[in-house]
Design an enzyme around this catalytic site. Structure first.
Site, PDB file in Angstrom:
ATOM      1  N   ASP A  72       0.818  -1.205   0.000  1.00 28.78           N
ATOM      2  CA  ASP A  72       0.000   0.000   0.000  1.00 28.78           C
ATOM      3  C   ASP A  72       0.856   1.261   0.000  1.00 28.78           C
ATOM      4  O   ASP A  72       1.503   1.584   0.999  1.00 28.78           O
ATOM      5  CB  ASP A  72      -0.912  -0.007   1.230  1.00 28.78           C
ATOM      6  CG  ASP A  72      -1.987   1.054   1.174  1.00 28.78           C
ATOM      7  OD1 ASP A  72      -2.101   1.735   0.143  1.00 28.78           O
ATOM      8  OD2 ASP A  72      -2.725   1.208   2.173  1.00 28.78           O
ATOM      9  N   ASP A 303      -1.900   5.501  -5.698  1.00 24.86           N
ATOM     10  CA  ASP A 303      -2.215   4.615  -4.580  1.00 24.86           C
ATOM     11  C   ASP A 303      -2.439   3.181  -5.044  1.00 24.86           C
ATOM     12  O   ASP A 303      -3.450   2.868  -5.676  1.00 24.86           O
ATOM     13  CB  ASP A 303      -3.462   5.133  -3.861  1.00 24.86           C
ATOM     14  CG  ASP A 303      -3.824   4.305  -2.636  1.00 24.86           C
ATOM     15  OD1 ASP A 303      -2.983   3.504  -2.183  1.00 24.86           O
ATOM     16  OD2 ASP A 303      -4.943   4.463  -2.140  1.00 24.86           O
TER      17      ASP A 303
END
Length: 422
Positions: A72, A303
């Site tokens: 992440d 992201d």
């Protein structure tokens, strides 16, 4: 700029569905927050995918114990649930551990020869859909591929209200110190901005410990096939996470280096930084009729933890109308749904004066079955909200499938390189 090959390249071990909370969590933070062979050298980790290919996972060893963790770039903590954790539903009612659906029984501090508690500290993260993770914090060695970071701060939550996927046991956070969620209190319920402990996330620790030659990491996310996304619970070998150089996939000459928004390229990231995300300026979006769409907000985050792109409302609406048949908003989810066999219009994103195309295959995603057992599909470009200052938009996996993204948190810049067709 020609990037060197990585010291460590880690293949993604899996993709799994992204928790709904991630997109909502970013919304809640709006007010605060060269070609090469397909090999896996020492500092490159292969990434996998699972269950609808909505999330990318890598195998990580913490204190000698191996876990599958979600990769992440939109968060900062590397955490793993602790063995014996208490599971709750989102209303706070105790439940069996099975309900939280982690991919393992969790980390056992007593089984690690290198673990040490972080006295006086606790971990507290809350997602806006009600998911909560609370508990103590430790220090241990974290290894991924051929990279080993020593004495890394690792939250090990003991209380979880979590909507897991049965595969991952936590997250590898690759963003900035300002986004860490460890606090100077033994009671995580007393966590606040005033007692936040800002520390170096895992990759910055590797840089400080001189474990990589260059202060950047690189990510190449492979798209799965439509059939994999619709049917498979686990899809191995879907990209690379590389440390110290570019991810080992074929690329084109189209590349650009851009500064991270709001961050000086002459300043080193240090504890106390107020930077949270890898945010870049978007010059424009190009698709049929896009000359009639004017946007002004460039607050856009790269992201890996978000599946689709979330763009300003005018962009999402205008693009949805160009599908044949057009995409329509589902009143229950607020998402643009589309016929799974619809004709997809072209789409490109211009960053730093360079245009990066998105493959049409990435613009239709299966999300499950309806009551009649028909596959439901959504568009890869969704409504991220009003085009106004303070809103955060997202370049998610739909965009990242088409580029190699090299993140340099030390110099405050990102290098985006168009991938060769695959």
């Amino acid at each position: 700029m020609t990037l060197p090959q990585a010291d460590v390249s880690v293949p993604f071990s899996a993709k799994t569905p992204r928790r709904k909370s991630k997109r909502l969590a970013l919304a809640a933070l709006r007010g605060r927050n060269t070609s090469s062979s397909r090999s896996s050298p020492g500092n490159t980790v292969v990434l996998d995918g699972s269950d609808s290919d909505f999330e990318y996972l890598a195998n990580v060893t913490i204190g000698g114990q191996r876990f599958s963790l979600s990769v992440d770039t939109g968060s900062s903590d590397t955490w793993v649930v602790q063995q014996g954790f208490s599971c709750f539903d989102l209303d706070g009612n105790p439940q069996s551990q099975d309900l939280c659906a982690f991919g393992s029984s969790g980390f056992n501090p007593n089984a690690s020869k290198t673990f040490a508690p972080f006295p006086g500290a606790s971990f507290n993260i809350t997602y806006s859909d009600g998911e909560v993770l609370l508990g103590p914090v430790g220090v241990d060695n974290v290894a991924i591929g051929g990279l080993c970071v020593e004495k890394q701060i690792v939250p090990i939550p003991t209380h979880a209200a979590y909507l897991g996927d049965g595969i991952n046991s936590g997250i590898i956070g690759l963003s900035f110190p300002g986004g860490t969620t460890v606090f100077n209190t033994t009671d995580p319920r007393k966590a606040s901005k005033a007692n936040q402990i800002i520390y170096s996330p895992m990759f910055l620790s590797a840089v400080e410990q001189k474990k990589v030659k260059n202060p950047y990491f690189s990510i190449a996310l492979d798209r799965g096939s439509f059939e994999q996304e619709e049917n498979d619970t686990f899809d191995p070998n879907l990209g690379f996470l590389a440390f110290g150089g570019i991810a080992p996939v074929p690329v084109l000459k189209n590349s650009v280096t851009v500064p991270i928004q709001g961050f000086s390229t002459t300043q080193t990231v240090l504890p106390g930084s107020n930077l949270f995300f890898y945010t870049v300026d978007v010059d424009s979006y190009t698709f049929p009729g896009s000359d009639k769409v004017v946007t002004t907000n460039n607050n856009t985050v790269l992201d890996t933890g978000t599946t689709v792109n979330f763009f300003p409302s005018p962009v999402a609406a205008a693009y949805a109308a160009k599908f044949s048949p057009p995409a329509v908003v589902d009143p229950d989810t607020g998402l643009y749904t589309i016929a799974c066999n619809a004709t997809v219009p072209d789409f490109a994103v211009t960053i730093g004066g360079k245009s990066f195309s998105i493959h049409k295959r990435d613009q239709i995603l299966p999300t499950g079955k309806d009551v009649n057992n028909n596959t439901v599909c959504i568009t890869g470009t969704q409504d991220g909200g009003a085009d106004q200052g303070g809103n955060v938009f997202i370049l998610g996996d739909v965009f990242l499938h088409n580029v190699v993204t090299t993140f340099n948190p030390v110099d405050g810049e990102v290098i985006i390189t168009q991938r060769a067709p695959y």
